[in-house]
Design a protein around this motif. Structure first.
Motif, PDB file in Angstrom:
ATOM      1  N   GLU A  16      43.581  45.424  38.808  1.00 23.39           N
ATOM      2  CA  GLU A  16      42.386  46.094  38.300  1.00 23.39           C
ATOM      3  C   GLU A  16      41.407  45.089  37.710  1.00 23.39           C
ATOM      4  O   GLU A  16      40.191  45.213  37.884  1.00 23.39           O
ATOM      5  CB  GLU A  16      42.782  47.139  37.252  1.00 23.39           C
ATOM      6  CG  GLU A  16      43.465  48.365  37.839  1.00 23.39           C
ATOM      7  CD  GLU A  16      42.633  49.038  38.914  1.00 23.39           C
ATOM      8  OE1 GLU A  16      41.435  49.283  38.674  1.00 23.39           O
ATOM      9  OE2 GLU A  16      43.171  49.302  40.006  1.00 23.39           O
ATOM     10  N   ALA A  17      41.930  44.077  37.006  1.00 24.68           N
ATOM     11  CA  ALA A  17      41.063  43.050  36.428  1.00 24.68           C
ATOM     12  C   ALA A  17      40.352  42.258  37.519  1.00 24.68           C
ATOM     13  O   ALA A  17      39.158  41.954  37.411  1.00 24.68           O
ATOM     14  CB  ALA A  17      41.885  42.115  35.538  1.00 24.68           C
ATOM     15  N   GLU A  18      41.071  41.954  38.594  1.00 23.94           N
ATOM     16  CA  GLU A  18      40.468  41.205  39.700  1.00 23.94           C
ATOM     17  C   GLU A  18      39.420  42.054  40.412  1.00 23.94           C
ATOM     18  O   GLU A  18      38.333  41.566  40.753  1.00 23.94           O
ATOM     19  CB  GLU A  18      41.543  40.763  40.683  1.00 23.94           C
ATOM     20  CG  GLU A  18      40.986  39.910  41.819  1.00 23.94           C
ATOM     21  CD  GLU A  18      42.052  39.410  42.770  1.00 23.94           C
ATOM     22  OE1 GLU A  18      41.764  38.466  43.518  1.00 23.94           O
ATOM     23  OE2 GLU A  18      43.171  39.963  42.777  1.00 23.94           O
ATOM     24  N   LYS A  19      39.739  43.319  40.648  1.00 23.59           N
ATOM     25  CA  LYS A  19      38.782  44.212  41.317  1.00 23.59           C
ATOM     26  C   LYS A  19      37.491  44.334  40.502  1.00 23.59           C
ATOM     27  O   LYS A  19      36.398  44.399  41.065  1.00 23.59           O
ATOM     28  CB  LYS A  19      39.397  45.591  41.519  1.00 23.59           C
ATOM     29  CG  LYS A  19      40.414  45.658  42.639  1.00 23.59           C
ATOM     30  CD  LYS A  19      40.953  47.074  42.800  1.00 23.59           C
ATOM     31  CE  LYS A  19      41.910  47.168  43.972  1.00 23.59           C
ATOM     32  NZ  LYS A  19      42.475  48.544  44.113  1.00 23.59           N
ATOM     33  N   TYR A  20      37.620  44.367  39.179  1.00 16.91           N
ATOM     34  CA  TYR A  20      36.442  44.467  38.316  1.00 16.91           C
ATOM     35  C   TYR A  20      35.548  43.243  38.495  1.00 16.91           C
ATOM     36  O   TYR A  20      34.331  43.363  38.679  1.00 16.91           O
ATOM     37  CB  TYR A  20      36.867  44.602  36.862  1.00 16.91           C
ATOM     38  CG  TYR A  20      35.708  44.662  35.894  1.00 16.91           C
ATOM     39  CD1 TYR A  20      34.977  45.839  35.722  1.00 16.91           C
ATOM     40  CD2 TYR A  20      35.331  43.537  35.165  1.00 16.91           C
ATOM     41  CE1 TYR A  20      33.909  45.893  34.845  1.00 16.91           C
ATOM     42  CE2 TYR A  20      34.256  43.574  34.280  1.00 16.91           C
ATOM     43  CZ  TYR A  20      33.548  44.764  34.129  1.00 16.91           C
ATOM     44  OH  TYR A  20      32.486  44.812  33.262  1.00 16.91           O
ATOM     45  N   GLN A  21      36.144  42.059  38.457  1.00 14.44           N
ATOM     46  CA  GLN A  21      35.380  40.826  38.666  1.00 14.44           C
ATOM     47  C   GLN A  21      34.721  40.830  40.054  1.00 14.44           C
ATOM     48  O   GLN A  21      33.530  40.517  40.197  1.00 14.44           O
ATOM     49  CB  GLN A  21      36.300  39.610  38.538  1.00 14.44           C
ATOM     50  CG  GLN A  21      36.932  39.423  37.174  1.00 14.44           C
ATOM     51  CD  GLN A  21      35.993  38.810  36.164  1.00 14.44           C
ATOM     52  OE1 GLN A  21      35.097  38.053  36.520  1.00 14.44           O
ATOM     53  NE2 GLN A  21      36.189  39.122  34.902  1.00 14.44           N
ATOM     54  N   ASN A  22      35.497  41.194  41.068  1.00 13.15           N
ATOM     55  CA  ASN A  22      34.988  41.170  42.431  1.00 13.15           C
ATOM     56  C   ASN A  22      33.834  42.143  42.648  1.00 13.15           C
ATOM     57  O   ASN A  22      32.953  41.899  43.481  1.00 13.15           O
ATOM     58  CB  ASN A  22      36.109  41.494  43.424  1.00 13.15           C
ATOM     59  CG  ASN A  22      37.131  40.382  43.539  1.00 13.15           C
ATOM     60  OD1 ASN A  22      36.923  39.273  43.036  1.00 13.15           O
ATOM     61  ND2 ASN A  22      38.248  40.666  44.191  1.00 13.15           N
ATOM     62  N   SER A  23      33.835  43.244  41.893  1.00  7.59           N
ATOM     63  CA  SER A  23      32.781  44.245  42.070  1.00  7.59           C
ATOM     64  C   SER A  23      31.407  43.679  41.724  1.00  7.59           C
ATOM     65  O   SER A  23      30.383  44.177  42.196  1.00  7.59           O
ATOM     66  CB  SER A  23      33.074  45.476  41.207  1.00  7.59           C
ATOM     67  OG  SER A  23      32.926  45.197  39.818  1.00  7.59           O
ATOM     68  N   PHE A  24      31.377  42.630  40.923  1.00  5.50           N
ATOM     69  CA  PHE A  24      30.118  41.984  40.558  1.00  5.50           C
ATOM     70  C   PHE A  24      29.806  40.772  41.449  1.00  5.50           C
ATOM     71  O   PHE A  24      28.634  40.426  41.647  1.00  5.50           O
ATOM     72  CB  PHE A  24      30.155  41.496  39.106  1.00  5.50           C
ATOM     73  CG  PHE A  24      30.215  42.596  38.094  1.00  5.50           C
ATOM     74  CD1 PHE A  24      29.052  43.221  37.647  1.00  5.50           C
ATOM     75  CD2 PHE A  24      31.434  43.031  37.595  1.00  5.50           C
ATOM     76  CE1 PHE A  24      29.107  44.233  36.700  1.00  5.50           C
ATOM     77  CE2 PHE A  24      31.491  44.041  36.655  1.00  5.50           C
ATOM     78  CZ  PHE A  24      30.328  44.652  36.213  1.00  5.50           C
ATOM     79  N   LEU A  25      30.844  40.130  41.973  1.00  4.27           N
ATOM     80  CA  LEU A  25      30.672  38.805  42.574  1.00  4.27           C
ATOM     81  C   LEU A  25      30.831  38.742  44.084  1.00  4.27           C
ATOM     82  O   LEU A  25      30.329  37.808  44.707  1.00  4.27           O
ATOM     83  CB  LEU A  25      31.683  37.825  41.943  1.00  4.27           C
ATOM     84  CG  LEU A  25      31.609  37.689  40.414  1.00  4.27           C
ATOM     85  CD1 LEU A  25      32.735  36.799  39.922  1.00  4.27           C
ATOM     86  CD2 LEU A  25      30.262  37.139  39.991  1.00  4.27           C
ATOM     87  N   ILE A  26      31.540  39.676  44.671  1.00  4.20           N
ATOM     88  CA  ILE A  26      31.827  39.589  46.103  1.00  4.20           C
ATOM     89  C   ILE A  26      31.143  40.737  46.829  1.00  4.20           C
ATOM     90  O   ILE A  26      31.539  41.892  46.713  1.00  4.20           O
ATOM     91  CB  ILE A  26      33.345  39.609  46.374  1.00  4.20           C
ATOM     92  CG1 ILE A  26      34.001  38.399  45.698  1.00  4.20           C
ATOM     93  CG2 ILE A  26      33.608  39.590  47.879  1.00  4.20           C
ATOM     94  CD1 ILE A  26      35.486  38.306  45.897  1.00  4.20           C
ATOM     95  N   HIS A  27      30.118  40.378  47.578  1.00  6.41           N
ATOM     96  CA  HIS A  27      29.365  41.374  48.334  1.00  6.41           C
ATOM     97  C   HIS A  27      29.692  41.303  49.823  1.00  6.41           C
ATOM     98  O   HIS A  27      29.253  42.154  50.583  1.00  6.41           O
ATOM     99  CB  HIS A  27      27.859  41.148  48.133  1.00  6.41           C
ATOM    100  CG  HIS A  27      27.478  40.969  46.698  1.00  6.41           C
ATOM    101  ND1 HIS A  27      27.607  41.967  45.761  1.00  6.41           N
ATOM    102  CD2 HIS A  27      27.009  39.887  46.024  1.00  6.41           C
ATOM    103  CE1 HIS A  27      27.214  41.517  44.580  1.00  6.41           C
ATOM    104  NE2 HIS A  27      26.852  40.255  44.713  1.00  6.41           N
ATOM    105  N   GLU A  28      30.460  40.275  50.204  1.00  3.54           N
ATOM    106  CA  GLU A  28      30.748  40.076  51.623  1.00  3.54           C
ATOM    107  C   GLU A  28      31.940  40.909  52.100  1.00  3.54           C
ATOM    108  O   GLU A  28      32.260  40.911  53.277  1.00  3.54           O
ATOM    109  CB  GLU A  28      31.034  38.596  51.912  1.00  3.54           C
ATOM    110  CG  GLU A  28      29.869  37.674  51.621  1.00  3.54           C
ATOM    111  CD  GLU A  28      29.921  37.139  50.200  1.00  3.54           C
ATOM    112  OE1 GLU A  28      29.263  36.120  49.932  1.00  3.54           O
ATOM    113  OE2 GLU A  28      30.633  37.741  49.366  1.00  3.54           O
TER     114      GLU A  28
END
Length: 232
Positions: A16-28
């Motif tokens: 969940e912590a990783e998904k939260y970070q990725n939701s802001f940073l990974i658009h690809e």
């Protein structure tokens, strides 16, 4: 407040912590990559084995910032990591990826072609150590990414040193394995393979051939990490 007081301690919380970070940073992580993951699973490929989206993005950014044109990947699986890297490789670049399983290679070829990188990526089927031994490129690779059977990591890394250019990068995935590598009571062949790689790297460092460090990670893949090495 000490942030360690309520630190996540399970793979569910890490995910969940990783998904939260990725939701802001990974658009690809777009429909193409999602379809590729689903296609791989539908063909029976292991769902837990591809790199995470975060590591895929890291490889992508690394290729961009280093100006990498030629990449060797050891362990294709369904082509997920290859696609992340191919997206960053310039039009005049090339990715060569090695896969033992003919079935996996066929799925990867389908996925890579679907993503639009069929002309940029070459899949070679067969035992990776034999394939690497037989590779004698006129131009050395700029980067090698190793993510295959861990028991063979020492052999793969030895050949990677020969195949990568001076100043080139070698990334080796899954070298921490939930912290079990240091535990001498754990002696499965994969863990022993990583210990042997670390011992070899210590000797390489003494000889001035390699500089390396390990980057621990937590997230959807649990507690693991990758090795980042530079050929001197």
């Amino acid at each position: 407040m000490d942030p360690r007081a309520n630190a996540p301690s399970s793979i569910v919380e890490w995910t969940e912590a990783e998904k939260y970070q990725n939701s802001f940073l990974i658009h690809e992580q777009d429909d193409t990559l999602e379809l590729i993951l689903k296609n791989s699973i539908n063909h029976g490929l292991p769902s837990h084995m591809p790199v995470s989206a975060g590591e895929g993005k890291f490889l992508n950014l690394l290729i961009k910032c280093l100006g990498v044109k030629r990449v060797l990947e050891v362990g294709t699986l369904g082509g997920y990591s290859a696609i992340w890297m191919a997206r960053a490789i310039p039009e005049d670049g090339k990715l060569v990826t090695l896969e033992l399983s003919e079935t996996y290679a066929q799925v990867a070829k389908e996925n890579i072609t679907q993503a639009g990188f069929g002309d940029k990526c070459q899949i070679i089927v067969g035992p990776a150590d034999e394939t690497m031994t037989n590779l004698h490129p006129d131009i050395p690779f700029d980067m090698v990414f190793i993510d295959a059977d861990k028991k063979s990591y020492p052999k793969y890394f030895r050949e990677a040193k020969r195949l990568v250019k001076k100043g080139g990068v070698i990334i080796v995935d899954n070298v921490i394995r939930y912290g079990n590598v240091h535990d001498k009571s754990v002696n499965d062949e994969n863990t022993v393979g990583i210990r042997k790689l670390l011992a070899d790297l210590k000797e390489d460092g003494r000889k001035g051939e390699i500089e390396a460090t390990t980057i621990p990670t937590v997230g959807e893949k649990g507690f693991d990490g990758f090795l980042y090495a530079i050929k001197k």
